[in-house]
Motif scaffolding. Structure first.
Motif, PDB file in Angstrom:
ATOM      1  N   GLY A 273       0.460  -1.689   0.230  1.00  0.00           N
ATOM      2  CA  GLY A 273       0.102   0.105   0.179  1.00  0.00           C
ATOM      3  C   GLY A 273       0.798   1.285  -0.400  1.00  0.00           C
ATOM      4  O   GLY A 273       0.467   2.545  -0.830  1.00  0.00           O
ATOM      5  N   PHE A 274       1.847   0.869   0.674  1.00  0.00           N
ATOM      6  CA  PHE A 274       2.445   2.801   0.679  1.00  0.00           C
ATOM      7  C   PHE A 274       3.705   2.838  -0.646  1.00  0.00           C
ATOM      8  O   PHE A 274       3.558   3.567  -1.068  1.00  0.00           O
ATOM      9  CB  PHE A 274       3.501   2.456   2.216  1.00  0.00           C
ATOM     10  CG  PHE A 274       4.537   3.920   1.970  1.00  0.00           C
ATOM     11  CD1 PHE A 274       4.939   4.508   3.043  1.00  0.00           C
ATOM     12  CD2 PHE A 274       5.841   3.546   0.819  1.00  0.00           C
ATOM     13  CE1 PHE A 274       5.213   4.977   2.879  1.00  0.00           C
ATOM     14  CE2 PHE A 274       6.977   4.221   1.410  1.00  0.00           C
ATOM     15  CZ  PHE A 274       6.474   5.954   2.509  1.00  0.00           C
ATOM     16  N   LEU A 275       4.041   1.761  -0.950  1.00  0.00           N
ATOM     17  CA  LEU A 275       4.727   1.725  -2.721  1.00  0.00           C
ATOM     18  C   LEU A 275       3.924   2.549  -3.501  1.00  0.00           C
ATOM     19  O   LEU A 275       3.970   3.092  -4.031  1.00  0.00           O
ATOM     20  CB  LEU A 275       4.855  -0.082  -3.018  1.00  0.00           C
ATOM     21  CG  LEU A 275       5.829   0.153  -4.432  1.00  0.00           C
ATOM     22  CD1 LEU A 275       6.871   0.453  -4.324  1.00  0.00           C
ATOM     23  CD2 LEU A 275       6.072  -1.735  -4.840  1.00  0.00           C
ATOM     24  N   ASN A 276       2.403   1.837  -3.094  1.00  0.00           N
ATOM     25  CA  ASN A 276       1.535   2.325  -4.624  1.00  0.00           C
ATOM     26  C   ASN A 276       1.186   3.976  -3.937  1.00  0.00           C
ATOM     27  O   ASN A 276       0.974   4.504  -5.543  1.00  0.00           O
ATOM     28  CB  ASN A 276       0.259   1.946  -4.111  1.00  0.00           C
ATOM     29  CG  ASN A 276      -1.315   2.050  -5.134  1.00  0.00           C
ATOM     30  OD1 ASN A 276      -1.245   2.479  -6.542  1.00  0.00           O
ATOM     31  ND2 ASN A 276      -1.825   3.411  -4.421  1.00  0.00           N
ATOM     32  N   LEU A 277       1.125   4.187  -2.740  1.00  0.00           N
ATOM     33  CA  LEU A 277       0.805   5.833  -2.489  1.00  0.00           C
ATOM     34  C   LEU A 277       2.092   6.736  -3.371  1.00  0.00           C
ATOM     35  O   LEU A 277       1.639   7.709  -3.507  1.00  0.00           O
ATOM     36  CB  LEU A 277       0.875   6.331  -1.217  1.00  0.00           C
ATOM     37  CG  LEU A 277       0.109   7.340  -0.198  1.00  0.00           C
ATOM     38  CD1 LEU A 277       1.777   8.301  -0.292  1.00  0.00           C
ATOM     39  CD2 LEU A 277      -0.872   8.039  -1.154  1.00  0.00           C
TER      40      LEU A 277
END
Length: 460
Positions: free
Chosen positions: A303-307
């Motif tokens: 999720g952090f990667l997507n952000l």
């Protein structure tokens, strides 16, 4: 009669308050809360001071959120801090900020987080370790594609994975605060020298000061939502609400998670742990707990990667629109209305960093620079308010003390990072200095009459 010129492509306002709040939370919570609290406990040595460090850090993070809330409400433009620095201090410091993000900070973080995700995913799936790098690059490619086709699918992806990471943390907190576990083991021999409890007020202050550096790094990331302010339906109203609610929510989650760690491991056990979340869950649920928390870390890092892939290309697009980066990156896709060139550029460079294996060392060199620009961006309030007035929208409470507190905290993090490793700081300063000739090149090219794409912005 001449044909009317086509209407310029602008960003699409498609994100509401919920998506903005999930972006704030997702931008803060990565793997740090699962893997990093032991550093804080080791530096302060007691449960009370451990929690105090997280509370003080939360107050400072909230002060920063207030600053960025006013800046975002006043200038709801794609690019966030880059735009605020450019308008307050000029094009050069703004370019150096974008250069730092481009060279290492955002792209290196993308590479590092992708590899962390892949490491946990490979272990959970029982795959060979040789699959780690291909999976990391595949994750970057997949999320770049999702972000390419529109901000809405990217935001939906972000919302889902932020909720999943919150669910993983809720499970950890519930297990730690309500479950039963065997008594915490005795401290290993010699640990007292690592987790020594300070005895006087001066020692307490010094210990808390040292602990604040990892705490503030764990709280960082909320400012990234300002990068997509131009794509919020009502940024003047929703961006301040999202920043304040998101940071407050993370403060509560971090405090509850540390309470769970302390209850299950104790202050000395937490300080001794290399993976506190896994150790805490193992004490309650055994090997099943370790696997559950590993899945939580995989979800959280994805999720952090997507952000990061969602928000950062907006900075590169803004730089290109100002004529200080590749002109092709300034264009928005006619249908998707996303900075597709900037997304592809970032995905490609991040993948190269992941494959090269140099990202971790490069991040160590320049991570202090992130807080230089944090402090400078908050300081733009001191220039903007006297000229434009506070404005009709959100206002930082207790101005000017609130931004002053955050600027001082940012300066402290930078000074502490430099003092802890002056060699890394010197190399990092050199990497930032590489941006000077690059900036001069683009400025000279612009003066020589090179085409500049100039993307008009929808500020309605």
């Amino acid at each position: 009669m001449p044909e009317p010129s086509p209407r310029p492509v602008t960003y699409a306002r498609r994100l509401g308050l919920f998506s903005a709040t999930m972006a704030v939370i997702g931008g803060i919570i990565g793997s740090g809360v699962f893997l990093g609290p032991e550093v804080v406990a080791a530096r302060v040595g007691s449960a009370t001071l451990t929690l105090a460090a997280w509370i003080v850090g939360g107050v400072i993070a909230l002060a920063g959120a207030f600053c960025f809330a006013e800046l975002g409400a006043r200038q709801p433009r794609a690019g966030g801090g880059y735009v605020y620095l450019r308008d307050a201090f000029g094009a050069f410091p703004a370019f150096l900020y974008g250069w730092a993000l481009l060279l290492v900070i955002a792209t290196g973080a993308t590479a590092a987080v992708a590899v962390t995700f892949a490491h946990y995913a490979v272990a959970l799936l029982g795959w060979s370790g040789r699959a780690t790098l291909p999976l990391a690059v595949g994750a970057i490619a997949l999320l770049s594609a999702v972000n390419y086709v529109g901000v809405k699918p990217a935001a939906v992806t972000q919302n889902v994975f932020t909720l999943l990471k919150l669910a993983a943390l809720a499970g950890l907190i519930a297990a730690g605060l309500s479950g039963t576990a065997p008594p915490a083991p005795a401290a290993p021999s010699g640990l007292g020298a690592v987790a020594r409890v300070p005895r006087d007020a001066w020692a307490v202050g010094a210990a808390l000061g040292g602990a604040l550096v990892p705490v503030l790094f764990a709280y960082g990331g909320w400012q990234q939502t300002n990068f997509i302010a131009e794509e919020l339906v009502a940024p003047e109203r929703d961006l301040p609400r999202a920043l304040v609610a998101g940071v407050l929510g993370v403060v509560v989650v971090y405090l509850a998670a540390n309470l769970a760690y302390l209850r299950l491991l104790g202050a000395v056990g937490l300080a001794a742990s290399a993976a506190p979340a896994a150790d805490a869950m193992a004490r309650v649920l055994g090997s099943a707990g370790t696997r559950l928390i590993s899945a939580g870390i995989a979800v959280s890092t994805f999720g952090f990667l997507n952000l990061v892939i969602l928000v950062t290309p907006r900075v590169f697009q803004a730089m290109a629109a100002d004529g200080v980066f590749f002109p092709q990156l300034a264009r928005l896709h006619a249908s998707h209305r996303t900075p597709t060139g900037a997304i592809l550029f970032m995905g490609g460079w991040s993948s190269l960093l992941a494959l090269s294996g140099t990202y971790a060392q490069l991040l160590d060199y320049v991570v202090f620079g992130d807080w230089i620009f944090f402090g400078l961006t908050a300081a733009t309030l001191f220039r903007g308010r006297p000229r434009a007035g506070p404005g009709p929208g959100f206002r930082v409470p207790l101005y000017p003390w609130t931004p002053a507190l955050f600027v001082l905290a940012a300066g402290y993090v930078v000074a502490s990072s430099v003092r802890a490793n002056p060699g890394n700081a010197a190399i990092g300063s050199g990497l930032l200095a590489l941006g000077v000739p690059v900036y001069r090149y683009w400025r000279a090219r612009r003066r020589d009459g090179a085409a500049r794409p100039g993307i008009p912005r929808d500020t309605s």
